[in-house]
Scaffold this motif. Structure first.
Motif, PDB file in Angstrom:
ATOM      1  N   LEU A   1       8.487  -7.165  -2.781  1.00  0.00           N
ATOM      2  CA  LEU A   1       7.638  -5.996  -2.973  1.00  0.00           C
ATOM      3  C   LEU A   1       7.382  -5.817  -4.462  1.00  0.00           C
ATOM      4  O   LEU A   1       8.322  -5.715  -5.256  1.00  0.00           O
ATOM      5  CB  LEU A   1       8.326  -4.748  -2.411  1.00  0.00           C
ATOM      6  CG  LEU A   1       8.698  -4.792  -0.923  1.00  0.00           C
ATOM      7  CD1 LEU A   1       9.408  -3.506  -0.514  1.00  0.00           C
ATOM      8  CD2 LEU A   1       7.470  -5.019  -0.057  1.00  0.00           C
ATOM      9  N   GLY A   2       6.112  -5.784  -4.854  1.00  0.00           N
ATOM     10  CA  GLY A   2       5.781  -5.688  -6.275  1.00  0.00           C
ATOM     11  C   GLY A   2       6.011  -7.018  -6.961  1.00  0.00           C
ATOM     12  O   GLY A   2       6.840  -7.139  -7.854  1.00  0.00           O
ATOM     13  N   THR A   3       5.257  -8.022  -6.571  1.00  0.00           N
ATOM     14  CA  THR A   3       5.524  -9.404  -6.995  1.00  0.00           C
ATOM     15  C   THR A   3       5.157  -9.681  -8.442  1.00  0.00           C
ATOM     16  O   THR A   3       5.680 -10.617  -9.045  1.00  0.00           O
ATOM     17  CB  THR A   3       4.755 -10.381  -6.071  1.00  0.00           C
ATOM     18  OG1 THR A   3       4.990 -10.009  -4.713  1.00  0.00           O
ATOM     19  CG2 THR A   3       5.212 -11.802  -6.273  1.00  0.00           C
TER      20      THR A   3
ATOM     21  N   ALA B   1      13.029  -6.685  -4.622  1.00  0.00           N
ATOM     22  CA  ALA B   1      12.050  -5.942  -5.413  1.00  0.00           C
ATOM     23  C   ALA B   1      12.624  -5.628  -6.785  1.00  0.00           C
ATOM     24  O   ALA B   1      13.827  -5.397  -6.936  1.00  0.00           O
ATOM     25  CB  ALA B   1      11.655  -4.645  -4.711  1.00  0.00           C
ATOM     26  N   ASN B   2      11.735  -5.629  -7.765  1.00  0.00           N
ATOM     27  CA  ASN B   2      12.041  -5.139  -9.106  1.00  0.00           C
ATOM     28  C   ASN B   2      11.130  -3.931  -9.321  1.00  0.00           C
ATOM     29  O   ASN B   2      10.051  -4.051  -9.903  1.00  0.00           O
ATOM     30  CB  ASN B   2      11.770  -6.228 -10.141  1.00  0.00           C
ATOM     31  CG  ASN B   2      12.119  -5.799 -11.557  1.00  0.00           C
ATOM     32  OD1 ASN B   2      12.542  -4.674 -11.789  1.00  0.00           O
ATOM     33  ND2 ASN B   2      11.921  -6.689 -12.508  1.00  0.00           N
ATOM     34  N   PRO B   3      11.527  -2.757  -8.800  1.00  0.00           N
ATOM     35  CA  PRO B   3      10.632  -1.596  -8.856  1.00  0.00           C
ATOM     36  C   PRO B   3      10.451  -1.105 -10.287  1.00  0.00           C
ATOM     37  O   PRO B   3      11.202  -1.503 -11.192  1.00  0.00           O
ATOM     38  CB  PRO B   3      11.359  -0.553  -8.004  1.00  0.00           C
ATOM     39  CG  PRO B   3      12.794  -0.955  -8.055  1.00  0.00           C
ATOM     40  CD  PRO B   3      12.816  -2.453  -8.163  1.00  0.00           C
ATOM     41  N   PRO B   4       9.445  -0.259 -10.515  1.00  0.00           N
ATOM     42  CA  PRO B   4       9.282   0.300 -11.864  1.00  0.00           C
ATOM     43  C   PRO B   4      10.591   0.911 -12.357  1.00  0.00           C
ATOM     44  O   PRO B   4      11.278   1.604 -11.600  1.00  0.00           O
ATOM     45  CB  PRO B   4       8.200   1.367 -11.666  1.00  0.00           C
ATOM     46  CG  PRO B   4       7.408   0.868 -10.489  1.00  0.00           C
ATOM     47  CD  PRO B   4       8.413   0.232  -9.586  1.00  0.00           C
ATOM     48  N   PHE B   5      10.947   0.637 -13.610  1.00  0.00           N
ATOM     49  CA  PHE B   5      12.253   1.033 -14.115  1.00  0.00           C
ATOM     50  C   PHE B   5      12.360   2.520 -14.425  1.00  0.00           C
ATOM     51  O   PHE B   5      13.440   3.071 -14.497  1.00  0.00           O
ATOM     52  CB  PHE B   5      12.583   0.225 -15.376  1.00  0.00           C
ATOM     53  CG  PHE B   5      13.341  -1.037 -15.059  1.00  0.00           C
ATOM     54  CD1 PHE B   5      13.249  -1.643 -13.825  1.00  0.00           C
ATOM     55  CD2 PHE B   5      14.162  -1.620 -16.007  1.00  0.00           C
ATOM     56  CE1 PHE B   5      13.938  -2.803 -13.531  1.00  0.00           C
ATOM     57  CE2 PHE B   5      14.858  -2.780 -15.735  1.00  0.00           C
ATOM     58  CZ  PHE B   5      14.756  -3.378 -14.491  1.00  0.00           C
TER      59      PHE B   5
ATOM     60  N   THR C   1      17.719  -5.469  -5.101  1.00  0.00           N
ATOM     61  CA  THR C   1      16.873  -4.899  -6.141  1.00  0.00           C
ATOM     62  C   THR C   1      17.639  -4.836  -7.456  1.00  0.00           C
ATOM     63  O   THR C   1      18.872  -4.899  -7.470  1.00  0.00           O
ATOM     64  CB  THR C   1      16.385  -3.488  -5.732  1.00  0.00           C
ATOM     65  OG1 THR C   1      15.454  -2.999  -6.686  1.00  0.00           O
ATOM     66  CG2 THR C   1      17.549  -2.510  -5.640  1.00  0.00           C
ATOM     67  N   ILE C   2      16.911  -4.749  -8.559  1.00  0.00           N
ATOM     68  CA  ILE C   2      17.516  -4.596  -9.872  1.00  0.00           C
ATOM     69  C   ILE C   2      17.006  -3.296 -10.472  1.00  0.00           C
ATOM     70  O   ILE C   2      15.816  -2.976 -10.368  1.00  0.00           O
ATOM     71  CB  ILE C   2      17.219  -5.804 -10.788  1.00  0.00           C
ATOM     72  CG1 ILE C   2      17.995  -5.685 -12.106  1.00  0.00           C
ATOM     73  CG2 ILE C   2      15.731  -5.996 -11.026  1.00  0.00           C
ATOM     74  CD1 ILE C   2      18.018  -6.972 -12.920  1.00  0.00           C
TER      75      ILE C   2
END
Length: 239
Positions: free
Chosen positions: A46-48, A115-119, A161-162
Motif C-alpha cells: 500500500l503506497g508503493t 506499507a511505509n505510510p506517511p511518517f 509497516t515501518i
C-alpha cells in the motif's frame, strides 16, 4: 521532473526517483527485509511510491509476486518503469489508486501486506507540493492505513509497516492486542530508536513481543555488519 538513479541491495536494484521531494532509502530496504514472504506467495504494498521496497523484496526472494497501489499517477508510472528496468514487470503490477478505495481485484486477502505510510500526522506545515505532502503527512489517518493493511492480509499472514518510533503508541491502539511484534531500528548502540518495524499476524493469539531490533551504525558512523548484510540483500529480518 529531474530524476536520479540510485542503487540498492549492493547494486542489484536500480531505482529512478525524483531528485526533489520524498525519496526512498534505508527505510524501504528495511521494510522489505522484514516481509516474511516465500516463493509462490503474493504480496500487496500500500503506497508503493517508485517501487523501491517491493522491488527489493522481489529481488531478494525468488518466486514472490507483488501488487502495488500508488495514489500519485507520475509516481506510479515511475514505479512501473522501475519494475521493467529491473526485469521484474512479470512479477509486479502497480496501479494508480487510493488505498481506501481499492478495485475489486485488490480487495482479496494477500499472503502478506506491507506499507511505509506517511511518517507525519497532522502536525507541522504541509509541503507546498501536493505529491510530497501526501507522501509525508497522513492527515491523521495512520490508524486507517494500518487497519486497511491488516484487512487485506490472509489469516496467518503478516502485515508489516515501518513507522516513526514516537508514533508507536498511536499505531498499537489501532491494531489487535495480540499477534504484534515490534522491531526497533537503533541508530547506534545506546541511542533511542527513531524508527520501528511493526508486524501484525492476522488472527494470531500470541502476546505482543518487543524484539531486540537492529543497531544500524557503529560509533564511527559505519554500518554494523548486521545492518550492512540487510542493506546488501544478503539476509532478511526475522520478526
Amino acid at each position: 521532473m529531474s530524476l536520479t538513479e540510485d542503487r540498492f541491495l549492493g547494486g542489484r536494484v536500480i531505482i529512478r526517483q525524483p531528485e526533489a521531494g520524498f525519496r526512498a532509502g534505508l527505510d524501504a530496504v528495511m521494510l522489505a527485509a522484514a516481509v516474511p514472504a516465500e516463493a509462490g506467495e503474493e504480496v500487496l504494498e500500500l503506497g508503493t511510491g517508485v517501487g523501491t521496497a517491493a522491488l527489493c523484496l522481489l529481488t531478494r526472494v525468488a518466486g514472490v509476486r507483488a501488487k502495488g497501489v500508488e495514489i500519485d499517477p507520475p509516481t506510479a508510472e515511475l514505479g512501473s518503469a522501475n519494475a521493467a528496468a529491473n526485469g521484474l514487470l512479470e512479477r509486479m503490477s502497480l496501479i494508480t489508486g487510493d488505498i481506501f478505495a481499492l478495485p475489486a481485484c485488490y480487495r482479496k486477502p494477500f499472503d502478506h501486506v506491507f506499507a511505509n505510510p506517511p511518517f507525519h500526522g497532522e502536525e507541522g506545515q504541509a509541503a507546498p507540493d501536493p505529491a510530497k505532502a501526501r507522501a509525508l503527512q497522513d492527515g491523521g489517518r495512520l490508524a486507517d492505513w494500518l487497519r486497511a493493511g491488516l484487512k487485506r492480509t490472509v489469516s496467518g499472514g503478516a502485515f508489516t509497516t515501518i513507522l516513526r518510533a514516537d508514533r508507536l503508541s498511536e499505531a498499537l491502539q489501532a491494531l489487535p492486542e495480540r499477534g504484534i511484534s515490534v522491531f526497533p531500528l537503533w541508530p547506534k548502540a545506546g541511542v533511542p530508536a527513531k524508527r520501528v518495524i511493526l508486524q501484525a499476524r492476522q488472527g494470531a493469539r500470541s502476546p505482543m513481543a518487543l524484539l531486540p531490533g537492529l543497531v544500524l551504525h557503529e560509533a564511527d558512523g559505519r554500518y554494523t555488519p548486521e545492518a550492512d548484510a540487510v542493506l546488501r540483500g544478503e539476509r532478511g529480518l526475522t520478526l
